[in-house]
Design an enzyme around this catalytic site. Structure first.
Site, PDB file in Angstrom:
ATOM      1  N   LYS A 193      -1.353  10.394  90.562  1.00 57.80           N
ATOM      2  CA  LYS A 193      -0.552   9.805  91.628  1.00 57.80           C
ATOM      3  C   LYS A 193       0.428   8.793  91.034  1.00 57.80           C
ATOM      4  CE  LYS A 193      -0.996   6.258  94.348  1.00 57.80           C
ATOM      5  NZ  LYS A 193       0.426   5.862  94.525  1.00 57.80           N
ATOM      6  N   GLU A 398       1.057 -14.001  87.679  1.00 60.78           N
ATOM      7  CA  GLU A 398       1.964 -12.995  87.123  1.00 60.78           C
ATOM      8  C   GLU A 398       3.140 -12.790  88.074  1.00 60.78           C
ATOM      9  OE1 GLU A 398       1.553  -8.662  84.979  1.00 60.78           O
ATOM     10  OE2 GLU A 398       0.459  -8.963  86.864  1.00 60.78           O
TER      11      GLU A 398
END
Length: 797
Positions: A193, A398
């Site tokens: 995917k 992040e």
């Protein structure tokens, strides 16, 4: 819907160049609407739901893709399960041939894939063209090598089964290669995917793989968002999940698979430190920072987003950084002159803006270049923060964008403490001219990869993965292969002894000899990349078992050996060539030999009197052996010895130099390839004396060598009296090793003659079964081809 031509012209500010039109044509061929690729064919899927793929640089719609639902996932897993028995029980060589074919197909379609990747993701065409696509081919080629070696290097292990793989949007195609290459090499089948923002290159690669001959159901691609990924993770008939993405989603997957028996590997987020000591070359550091944080718009899991600088040089470095940032170019990704393209999607752009605002609110000082970003599309300028607290949000979270935060330190201990002051541990970069300091600091940093005076270096031969909340498992190298095998001796890695069988198609039957007198064919010697006449001008007749004349070959002498040795020394650049490039030459040699397999089989049959089927099996085994040593070229690693010092002792395998090889008479092609292959794979150059009785298999190789990018002088072939020529090689002071496979008396003579310069010898007079993997190939041959150099590197302050 906006046409693809309009999209392209908006991005490129003009008509599409001819070289870039195939990307438009590929999208147009599907009418801009993509289904799923399952079981080797396109299907619209069972779900009516779908979503648009948006070009980040123009905000125009590129295509529409399917949102895969439960029925689609069931269908894809069933297709992979159906394909698994056939794929997993193929020989390692057969899987290697498939992966190599796919690597060549990627190279053939490199421009198409590079343009699609830029359209899909918004990254610079320079990055996709010069980094991403070559690395995709590199991973496929490298793992073709692991497929070839799987039966010996992973003995007792088999494939896991059906593997579900979920890849992110920052390196859409490269991450696909990282995932599928080891999985397929080990014998697994895949349900993949891609990210919902960037599905096009994964779909394109699936189509290319099918066209390259990959069996139906081995690689299946489903599009969809996180809901599709969740269906995959929870599917009871998927045996392993491999995920690259955020730590938050990684936690959910870990919980969902707990107790299920599924194997799991996770490559998650990072907040990587970029440590600069006061003796570092600051100009190099600046370019390193550009690569660390502004490469791919900072959308890199291992981006060097935390710049930790010794306080004595911080002001100078920041001044240099600001000057360099003023020269960075942000713009349309298909413009090859730009440095940074667009952010992948509005949601990511908004996240970057929000975190930058938080940094300012928490008291850090923000600086951006004076120029303005393009207003159309999802662009964000390179951003630098100074005066950042180690506990600040932007120092801990992040950001996944082109934002660099800077902090200072005074001592190496403080630098290490700051470096480890996040929950992540993916990568780090250390910059210093002091090797003691670098090797002292590197082991103390909690990260899966540490770069010294460099950054963002990746290769298929080296494992990549994190510590702590950056995940577990490795991708690349032998470490990465272990993620896709399990202890199950009978499931997929067949015994090498069972790899014989009839050729895929019957060899051609030679036509009866014509009554017209034949054109004379006398084979010359092959020296320095050219066919040359022998010094003495003599030749010897090669007869069939019936006594009929097959051809004549040159009669080499001492002077011909001297010329061959000089040519071999002149090719010393071969030893400096990377293992990857040496492997490429051997793969190409195998590819070209395969094109003429029937012709070589006829020649062997004519020389030896064996039937054509048996001769063809020798040719096929020779092709497989070339694949093996192409595989080993970048995998015959050294070691780090556990010596009682504070430091490391590196054991490096180095080529011996010039090797003279007297080949056996039995199996004239396979014996030749089995000895020359390992010698050149690790960087030696060779003077080979082929079978005295049956030399035509080797002399026919001249034109194959010519067509296979073999460097001049790397392989030299001298025909004639094997024992006499071998003695000349053994006596020659500029030959570094001699291998002799023949009779006892001549072997003893070779060993005696080698004492002149104490060259290494490998002498055997007992016959080998060159078809059998344990006797005909492997580490024994590689050990004889190399010598070990131990380098002791103490470290510490």
């Amino acid at each position: 819907m906006t046409t693809v031509s309009e999209i392209f012209e908006t991005m490129a500010y003009g008509p599409a160049p001819e070289s870039d039109k195939p990307a438009l044509e590929w999208i147009a061929r599907h009418d801009g609407a993509f289904g799923l690729f399952i079981g080797g064919r396109w299907t619209q899927g069972k779900s009516d739901a779908g979503f648009d793929v948006i070009n980040p640089a123009t905000t125009a719609r590129l295509a529409r893709v399917t949102q895969a639902g439960q029925q689609d996932v069931d269908t894809a897993v069933a297709a992979a399960r159906k394909a698994f028995p056939g794929w997993s029980t193929l020989s390692g060589h057969a899987r290697a041939r498939h992966l190599y074919a796919l690597a060549r197909a990627v190279q053939k379609h490199s421009r198409l894939l590079a343009v699609l990747e830029s359209l899909d993701n918004g990254k610079s065409i320079r990055e996709t063209r010069d980094l991403d696509i070559p690395l995709v081919a590199r991973h496929l080629t490298h793992h073709a090598g692991w497929a070839q070696l799987a039966e010996s290097e992973f003995a007792g292990y088999g494939p896991v089964g059906v593997v579900g793989q979920i890849v992110p949007w920052n390196f859409p195609l490269l991450m696909v290669a990282w995932k599928i290459a080891p999985a397929l090499a080990a014998g697994n089948t895949v349900v993949l995917k891609p990210a919902e923002f960037t599905p096009l290159t994964a779909l394109c690669l699936a189509e290319i793989a099918h066209e390259a001959g990959l069996p139906a159901g081995v690689l299946n691609v489903m599009t969809g968002d996180g809901r599709t990924g969740e269906l995959m993770v929870n599917h009871p008939d998927i045996d392993k999940i491999a995920f690259t993405g955020s730590t938050e989603v990684g936690r959910i997957i870990r919980k969902a698979t707990a107790g299920s028996g599924k194997k799991l590997s996770l490559e998650l987020g990072g907040k990587s430190p970029f440590i600069v000591f006061d003796d570092a070359d600051l100009d190099s550091v600046v370019e390193g920072v550009v690569d660390a944080i502004w490469f791919n718009q900072g959308q890199v899991c291992c981006a060097g987003s935390r710049l930790l600088v010794h306080e004595g040089i911080a002001e100078r470095l920041v001044t240099k950084l600001r000057a360099r940032m003023e020269k960075l170019r942000v713009g349309p990704p298909l413009d090859k002159a730009i440095d940074m393209g667009a952010i992948v999607a509005p949601v990511q752009l908004e996240r970057i803006r929000s975190l930058v605002n938080t940094g300012v609110e928490e008291g850090a000082t923000m600086w951006q270049p004076s120029w303005a970003c393009p207003t159309d599309g999802y662009f964000y300028p390179p951003t630098l923060f100074t005066n950042v607290s180690p506990a600040a949000t932007i120092a801990q979270v992040e950001i996944f964008g082109p934002v660099l935060v800077t902090m200072t330190f005074r001592t190496p201990a403080e630098a290490v403490e700051l470096a480890n002051n996040t929950p992540y541990g993916l990568a780090a970069s250390v910059w210093t001219e002091n090797i003691n300091l670098a090797l002292d600091v590197a082991p103390k940093i909690k990260a899966g990869v540490v770069w010294i005076n460099c950054t963002n270096l990746f290769d298929a031969a080296s494992g990549f993965g994190g510590y702590r909340e950056s995940g577990f498992g490795r991708e690349g190298g032998k470490e990465g292969m272990w993620e896709y095998v399990k202890r199950d001796a009978g499931s997929g890695m067949r015994d090498a002894k069972k790899k014989t069988g009839k050729p895929a198609r019957a060899p051609r039957i030679p036509h009866p000899a014509s009554r017209i007198p034949p054109i004379d064919r006398t084979y010359k010697l092959f020296i320095g990349g050219a066919q040359v006449r022998p010094d003495q001008g003599y030749s010897r007749k090669i007869l069939a078992p019936s006594g009929a004349l097959l051809a004549e070959v040159a009669e080499g002498n001492r002077k011909d050996i001297r010329n061959a040795v000089e040519a071999a020394h002149a090719a010393d650049g071969w030893a400096k060539t990377s293992g990857h490039n040496r492997g490429q030459v051997l793969y190409y040699l195998a590819e070209n030999l395969a094109q003429r397999a029937d012709e070589f089989a006829e020649r062997i049959s004519g020389m030896t009197g064996r039937d054509l089927g048996d001769a063809r099996r020798e040719v096929d085994a020779s092709i497989s052996r070339l694949f093996s040593y192409a595989a080993w070229a970048d995998k015959y690693d050294g070691a780090v010895h556990q010596t009682p010092i504070r430091g490391v002792t590196l054991a490096m395998n180095e080529p011996i130099g010039v090797i003279g090889i007297a080949c056996p008479d039995a199996e004239p092609l396979l014996g030749f390839v089995s000895l020359v292959g390992p010698a050149v794979a690790v960087g030696n150059t060779v003077i080979a004396i082929p079978s005295e009785a049956h030399p035509l298999a080797a002399t026919e190789l001249y034109t194959v060598l010519d067509a296979s990018d073999v460097p001049a002088g790397m392989i030299n072939i001298v025909t004639g009296a094997k024992d006499a020529l071998a003695k000349v090689l053994a006596e020659h002071d500029d030959v570094d090793a001699v291998w002799y496979f023949g009779n006892h008396a001549a072997g003893a003579e070779v060993e005696r003659a080698s004492a002149g310069n104490m060259k290494r010898t490998w002498v055997e007079w007992h016959p080998r079964d060159w078809h059998e993997g344990g006797q005909g190939e492997g580490r024994e041959f590689l050990r004889e081809s190399t010598q070990v150099k131990n380098i002791w590197i103490p470290y510490g302050e």
